[in-house]
Design a protein around this motif. Structure first.
Motif: not given
Ligand code: FE
Length: 192
Positions: A90-95
């Motif tokens: 999720g979060g920045a990693l997912g983006e």
């Protein structure tokens, strides 16, 4: 200064049923421990004896490099897994994964394609390039991203000892299990 065997960040049975205690005992308790012992035997009295492990990986060659690198790679591998891991990043990693690979499903498919293409022993890695993009790389045998400019985020051990007991050396089934254990918080924390 002897290199120490990095303790597992969880109980030896905690990755079951995806990786059994028997596999963890073989892989961490025997294989990785033996690598540490052989590394320390080579380091004793050598000019590299006082270097921290990442510097040993970067500055040595041959047998010394192979042992240092495999000791570092394994410690990193275990940190990238956790009991009740998996799910979606999720979060920045997912983006970042979506931006670099399209979406998580395509990222996983590409990771698996590369892992299945490694002939013999090696590793596949999610890394961050110096320009901050994410990329997948494969290394043969004891190879490690530490010797280049990429920052490693996640490692998958493709040596047969990682999956010969639980998956009868079926690498594709091991990769399915791997996704159920990935510690995405660790992966995200490695980003810069
Ligand atoms: Fe291994």
């Amino acid at each position: 200064m002897a290199i120490e065997l990095a303790p597992l960040p969880y109980d030896r049975a905690a990755l079951a049923p995806h990786l059994s205690a028997e596999t963890v005992d073989l892989h961490h308790g025997q294989h990785q421990r033996a690598l540490v012992e052989r590394l320390n035997a080579q380091l004793a009295g050598s000019e590299f004896a006082d270097l921290p492990l990442p510097d040993l990986v970067r500055r040595t060659q041959g047998r010394l490099f192979q042992h240092a690198s495999e000791v570092w790679n394994h410690a990193f591998y275990w940190q990238g897994l956790r009991p009740r891991g998996g799910g979606e990043p999720g979060g920045a990693l997912g983006e970042r994964i979506a931006k670099n690979f399209g979406d998580v499903a395509r990222f996983k498919a590409e990771f698996e394609r590369m892992a299945l293409a490694v002939f013999g022993s090696g590793w596949v890695w999610l890394v961050q390039r110096p320009d901050t993009t994410l990329a997948l790389i494969a290394t043969a045998n004891a190879g490690s991203p530490l010797t280049g400019e990429d920052t490693p985020l996640l490692a998958c051990d493709l040596w047969e000892h990682a999956y010969c007991i639980d998956y009868r050396s079926d690498r594709a089934r091991y990769l399915e299990a791997f996704w159920k254990l990935v510690n995405w918080e660790f992966v995200a924390a490695n980003m810069r």
